[in-house]
Write a protein that holds these residues in place. Structure first.
Motif, PDB file in Angstrom:
ATOM      1  N   LEU A 113       0.828  -1.202   0.000  1.00 44.24           N
ATOM      2  CA  LEU A 113       0.000   0.000   0.000  1.00 44.24           C
ATOM      3  C   LEU A 113       0.867   1.259   0.000  1.00 44.24           C
ATOM      4  O   LEU A 113       0.616   2.197  -0.756  1.00 44.24           O
ATOM      5  CB  LEU A 113      -0.949  -0.007   1.204  1.00 44.24           C
ATOM      6  N   ILE A 114       1.911   1.257   0.840  1.00 51.30           N
ATOM      7  CA  ILE A 114       2.844   2.392   0.886  1.00 51.30           C
ATOM      8  C   ILE A 114       3.557   2.526  -0.460  1.00 51.30           C
ATOM      9  O   ILE A 114       3.671   3.625  -1.015  1.00 51.30           O
ATOM     10  CB  ILE A 114       3.874   2.217   2.021  1.00 51.30           C
ATOM     11  N   ALA A 115       4.019   1.412  -1.003  1.00 50.99           N
ATOM     12  CA  ALA A 115       4.749   1.434  -2.279  1.00 50.99           C
ATOM     13  C   ALA A 115       3.876   1.947  -3.421  1.00 50.99           C
ATOM     14  O   ALA A 115       4.392   2.502  -4.394  1.00 50.99           O
ATOM     15  CB  ALA A 115       5.266   0.032  -2.609  1.00 50.99           C
TER      16      ALA A 115
ATOM     17  N   LEU B  13      -4.358   3.994   7.726  1.00 53.47           N
ATOM     18  CA  LEU B  13      -5.013   3.929   9.036  1.00 53.47           C
ATOM     19  C   LEU B  13      -6.512   4.155   8.916  1.00 53.47           C
ATOM     20  O   LEU B  13      -7.300   3.542   9.643  1.00 53.47           O
ATOM     21  CB  LEU B  13      -4.380   4.934  10.001  1.00 53.47           C
ATOM     22  N   ALA B  14      -6.922   4.994   7.986  1.00 52.82           N
ATOM     23  CA  ALA B  14      -8.347   5.233   7.767  1.00 52.82           C
ATOM     24  C   ALA B  14      -9.017   4.007   7.138  1.00 52.82           C
ATOM     25  O   ALA B  14     -10.153   3.666   7.479  1.00 52.82           O
ATOM     26  CB  ALA B  14      -8.547   6.460   6.882  1.00 52.82           C
ATOM     27  N   GLU B  15      -8.317   3.351   6.238  1.00 50.42           N
ATOM     28  CA  GLU B  15      -8.859   2.178   5.546  1.00 50.42           C
ATOM     29  C   GLU B  15      -8.878   0.931   6.433  1.00 50.42           C
ATOM     30  O   GLU B  15      -9.742   0.074   6.299  1.00 50.42           O
ATOM     31  CB  GLU B  15      -8.033   1.905   4.285  1.00 50.42           C
ATOM     32  N   TYR B  16      -7.918   0.837   7.335  1.00 47.27           N
ATOM     33  CA  TYR B  16      -7.788  -0.304   8.239  1.00 47.27           C
ATOM     34  C   TYR B  16      -7.782   0.206   9.677  1.00 47.27           C
ATOM     35  O   TYR B  16      -6.729   0.358  10.303  1.00 47.27           O
ATOM     36  CB  TYR B  16      -6.507  -1.094   7.946  1.00 47.27           C
TER      37      TYR B  16
ATOM     38  N   LEU C  22      -5.541  -0.996  12.630  1.00 52.49           N
ATOM     39  CA  LEU C  22      -4.103  -0.694  12.651  1.00 52.49           C
ATOM     40  C   LEU C  22      -3.819   0.558  13.466  1.00 52.49           C
ATOM     41  O   LEU C  22      -4.663   1.445  13.588  1.00 52.49           O
ATOM     42  CB  LEU C  22      -3.574  -0.479  11.235  1.00 52.49           C
ATOM     43  N   GLN C  23      -2.607   0.609  13.965  1.00 51.51           N
ATOM     44  CA  GLN C  23      -2.095   1.785  14.659  1.00 51.51           C
ATOM     45  C   GLN C  23      -0.835   2.247  13.942  1.00 51.51           C
ATOM     46  O   GLN C  23      -0.180   1.466  13.248  1.00 51.51           O
ATOM     47  CB  GLN C  23      -1.793   1.452  16.126  1.00 51.51           C
ATOM     48  N   ALA C  24      -0.494   3.503  14.127  1.00 47.60           N
ATOM     49  CA  ALA C  24       0.682   4.069  13.439  1.00 47.60           C
ATOM     50  C   ALA C  24       1.939   3.252  13.727  1.00 47.60           C
ATOM     51  O   ALA C  24       2.757   3.032  12.830  1.00 47.60           O
ATOM     52  CB  ALA C  24       0.873   5.522  13.854  1.00 47.60           C
ATOM     53  N   GLU C  25       2.101   2.781  14.940  1.00 46.58           N
ATOM     54  CA  GLU C  25       3.292   2.003  15.277  1.00 46.58           C
ATOM     55  C   GLU C  25       3.343   0.680  14.517  1.00 46.58           C
ATOM     56  O   GLU C  25       4.423   0.171  14.223  1.00 46.58           O
ATOM     57  CB  GLU C  25       3.369   1.740  16.788  1.00 46.58           C
TER      58      GLU C  25
END
Length: 77
Positions: free
Chosen positions: A33-35, A44-47, A50-53
């Motif tokens: 996703l990042i790539a 984070l909005a889509e999942y 998940l947390q930032a860490e």
């Protein structure tokens, strides 16, 4: 020191692939996703589980794997 306590592997979850905190969200998914241009905020909005860490640790895990030494079995001419 490598801190990847949020990265887990369980043969019963996603066939043992590296996942985040035992969820069915793989490290590979987050990195892809990042790539492909998504920002941390978008992921984070889509999942929401998940947390930032979690995302930060995906990068730490990938960096650790990238440091692995590769050995070739072919002769170099």
């Amino acid at each position: 020191m490598l801190n990847i306590d949020r990265i887990t592997s369980n043969p019963n979850i996603m066939n043992g692939k590296a996942c985040i905190r035992g969820m069915r969200i793989t490290v590979a998914l987050v990195l892809n996703l990042i790539a492909n241009g998504l920002s941390k905020a978008e992921i984070l909005a889509e999942y929401p589980a998940l947390q930032a860490e979690d995302i930060d640790q995906c990068f730490n895990y990938a960096a650790y794997l990238a440091e692995e030494e590769l050995y070739t079995t072919q002769k170099v001419s």
